[in-house]
Design an enzyme around this catalytic site. Structure first.
Site, mmCIF file in Angstrom:
data_model
loop_
_atom_site.group_PDB
_atom_site.id
_atom_site.type_symbol
_atom_site.label_atom_id
_atom_site.label_comp_id
_atom_site.label_asym_id
_atom_site.label_seq_id
_atom_site.Cartn_x
_atom_site.Cartn_y
_atom_site.Cartn_z
ATOM 1 N N HIS A 102 -1.435 6.961 4.864
ATOM 2 C CA HIS A 102 -0.205 6.664 5.608
ATOM 3 C C HIS A 102 0.740 7.856 5.516
ATOM 4 O O HIS A 102 1.036 8.322 4.412
ATOM 5 C CB HIS A 102 0.493 5.432 5.022
ATOM 6 C CG HIS A 102 -0.418 4.249 4.851
ATOM 7 N ND1 HIS A 102 -0.846 3.471 5.909
ATOM 8 C CD2 HIS A 102 -1.008 3.739 3.753
ATOM 9 C CE1 HIS A 102 -1.647 2.523 5.459
ATOM 10 N NE2 HIS A 102 -1.768 2.664 4.153
ATOM 11 N N ALA B 229 0.796 -1.224 0.000
ATOM 12 C CA ALA B 229 0.000 0.000 0.000
ATOM 13 C C ALA B 229 0.833 1.280 0.000
ATOM 14 O O ALA B 229 0.285 2.363 -0.147
ATOM 15 C CB ALA B 229 -0.915 -0.006 1.216
HETATM 16 N N1 LIG Z 1 1.352 -5.456 2.269
HETATM 17 C C1 LIG Z 1 0.403 -4.524 2.137
HETATM 18 O O1 LIG Z 1 0.669 -3.329 1.966
HETATM 19 C C2 LIG Z 1 -1.027 -4.946 2.211
HETATM 20 C C3 LIG Z 1 -2.027 -4.062 1.780
HETATM 21 C C4 LIG Z 1 -3.342 -4.482 1.848
HETATM 22 C C5 LIG Z 1 -3.650 -5.741 2.373
HETATM 23 N N2 LIG Z 1 -2.664 -6.552 2.823
HETATM 24 C C6 LIG Z 1 -2.920 -7.872 3.389
HETATM 25 O O2 LIG Z 1 -3.007 -8.802 2.326
HETATM 26 C C7 LIG Z 1 -3.876 -9.855 2.717
HETATM 27 C C8 LIG Z 1 -4.955 -10.026 1.646
HETATM 28 O O3 LIG Z 1 -5.691 -8.827 1.510
HETATM 29 P P1 LIG Z 1 -7.042 -8.804 0.618
HETATM 30 O O4 LIG Z 1 -7.541 -7.410 0.603
HETATM 31 O O5 LIG Z 1 -6.807 -9.524 -0.657
HETATM 32 O O6 LIG Z 1 -7.996 -9.656 1.579
HETATM 33 P P2 LIG Z 1 -9.384 -10.345 1.217
HETATM 34 O O7 LIG Z 1 -10.150 -10.417 2.501
HETATM 35 O O8 LIG Z 1 -10.027 -9.709 0.033
HETATM 36 O O9 LIG Z 1 -8.951 -11.829 0.794
HETATM 37 C C9 LIG Z 1 -8.466 -12.774 1.722
HETATM 38 C C10 LIG Z 1 -8.751 -14.157 1.163
HETATM 39 O O10 LIG Z 1 -8.205 -15.115 2.066
HETATM 40 C C11 LIG Z 1 -9.105 -16.208 2.110
HETATM 41 N N3 LIG Z 1 -8.901 -17.035 3.286
HETATM 42 C C12 LIG Z 1 -9.462 -16.935 4.509
HETATM 43 N N4 LIG Z 1 -9.046 -17.944 5.307
HETATM 44 C C13 LIG Z 1 -8.192 -18.685 4.549
HETATM 45 C C14 LIG Z 1 -7.457 -19.861 4.795
HETATM 46 N N5 LIG Z 1 -7.491 -20.503 5.988
HETATM 47 N N6 LIG Z 1 -6.704 -20.375 3.800
HETATM 48 C C15 LIG Z 1 -6.639 -19.769 2.598
HETATM 49 N N7 LIG Z 1 -7.338 -18.647 2.297
HETATM 50 C C16 LIG Z 1 -8.099 -18.113 3.265
HETATM 51 C C17 LIG Z 1 -10.490 -15.546 2.068
HETATM 52 O O11 LIG Z 1 -11.503 -16.477 1.669
HETATM 53 C C18 LIG Z 1 -10.268 -14.449 1.032
HETATM 54 O O12 LIG Z 1 -10.567 -14.910 -0.278
HETATM 55 C C19 LIG Z 1 -4.418 -9.482 4.106
HETATM 56 O O13 LIG Z 1 -3.629 -10.088 5.106
HETATM 57 C C20 LIG Z 1 -4.227 -7.984 4.148
HETATM 58 O O14 LIG Z 1 -4.115 -7.514 5.468
HETATM 59 C C21 LIG Z 1 -1.363 -6.172 2.725
#
Ligand SMILES: NC(=O)c1ccc[n+]([C@@H]2O[C@H](COP(=O)([O-])OP(=O)(O)OC[C@H]3O[C@@H](n4cnc5c(N)ncnc54)[C@H](O)[C@@H]3O)[C@@H](O)[C@H]2O)c1
Length: 248
Positions: free
Chosen positions: A199, A114
């Site tokens: 941020h 992000a």
């Molecule tokens: N690095 C960064 O800057 C940044 C930015 C935004 C989000 N993120 C992180 O990235 C990750 C994904 O974000 P997103 O917006 O795509 O989330 P999202 O909620 O859209 O998707 C998460 C997915 O994980 C699946 N899931 C849940 N439990 C699971 C399991 N046991 N095994 C496998 N899959 C499972 C869900 O069904 C869903 O499809 C989160 O941890 C979020 O915090 C990181």
């Protein structure tokens, strides 16, 4: 052409899945997600080691807890691009992940996600005297119900990651790139008036003062509008065999 697996395939995962197909980066061997509804895709609901065995790169986009459970299975068979960077605030996980990389000769790719500039923060690692980050999100995004602007946390990044593992991945990325989870100062603000994830990053060192403001529309989600674009760019830098100019 890489053989790629997904651990979690929601907002970020689906943007990357589309990008892999458009760019023809490789074959998606599996998508492990207990809840994803992706007709025609190779979705599995629980881990299957034979599928990890066929995979060169796993893209994790689910949660830090799920990543922690899978880390050995992933690194035993291939490299990892991980979005749930807050997992690294757990010292036991960090030690284990680094040991597994050494044992199996693997790489862990940490995307800038992000925010921008983790490469530059890493470049200046020896000189930073202070690194601060303030994140402002809507109460819904933080899983809260505040009716007015509230500072919900102020202190070391490590504890911010423990309290809000889905919301402060950028704090974790900055801490890892820079001066660590205990010296990086985090602030989390819940503001019902905002529809963005914002941020503010401030880095100071000998003769250097850097301030960044990054804001991305989120509408209550944990992930803002910029992150899927950034995620695709990170994948390009891992898989792309481009020629010509390159940002380094
Ligand atoms: N690095 C960064 O800057 C940044 C930015 C935004 C989000 N993120 C992180 O990235 C990750 C994904 O974000 P997103 O917006 O795509 O989330 P999202 O909620 O859209 O998707 C998460 C997915 O994980 C699946 N899931 C849940 N439990 C699971 C399991 N046991 N095994 C496998 N899959 C499972 C869900 O069904 C869903 O499809 C989160 O941890 C979020 O915090 C990181």
């Amino acid at each position: 052409m890489k053989k790629i697996g997904f651990l979690g395939c929601g907002k970020i995962g689906q943007a990357l899945l589309k990008h892999i197909k458009e760019k023809r980066y490789g074959q998606v061997v599996f998508i492990e997600d207990p809840f994803a509804d992706l007709p025609g895709e190779p979705v599995v609901r629980s881990p299957r080691e034979e599928l990890y065995g066929e995979t060169e790169l796993v893209i994790e986009c689910c949660t830090a807890d799920v990543l922690k459970e899978h880390i050995e299975l992933i690194l035993k068979h291939g490299d990892l691009l991980m979005f749930s960077v807050t997992a690294f605030s757990d010292e036991t996980f960090e030690k284990k992940a680094r040991e597994l990389c050494g044992k199996y000769g693997r790489k862990i790719y940490i995307p800038h996600g992000a925010i921008l500039g983790t490469d530059g923060i890493f470049d200046g690692k020896p000189v930073w005297e202070s690194v601060e980050i303030t994140t402002t999100k809507s109460p819904k995004s933080l899983g809260r119900t505040d009716t007015e602007r509230t500072v919900v946390y102020e202190g070391p990044a490590r504890e911010a990651c423990r309290l809000y593992p889905r919301n402060v991945n950028v704090h974790a990325a900055i801490a890892l790139a820079g001066i660590g989870f205990d010296r990086t100062k985090s602030r989390i603000v819940s503001d019902p008036a905002v529809s963005t994830n914002a941020h503010e990053i401030r880095l100071k060192g000998s003769g250097i003062d850097i301030a960044m403001h990054i804001e991305s529309y989120a509408a209550g989600a944990v992930t803002g509008a910029y992150t899927p674009w950034s995620a695709c760019g990170s994948l390009d830098r891992i898989c792309g065999e481009d020629s010509g100019t390159r940002f380094v």
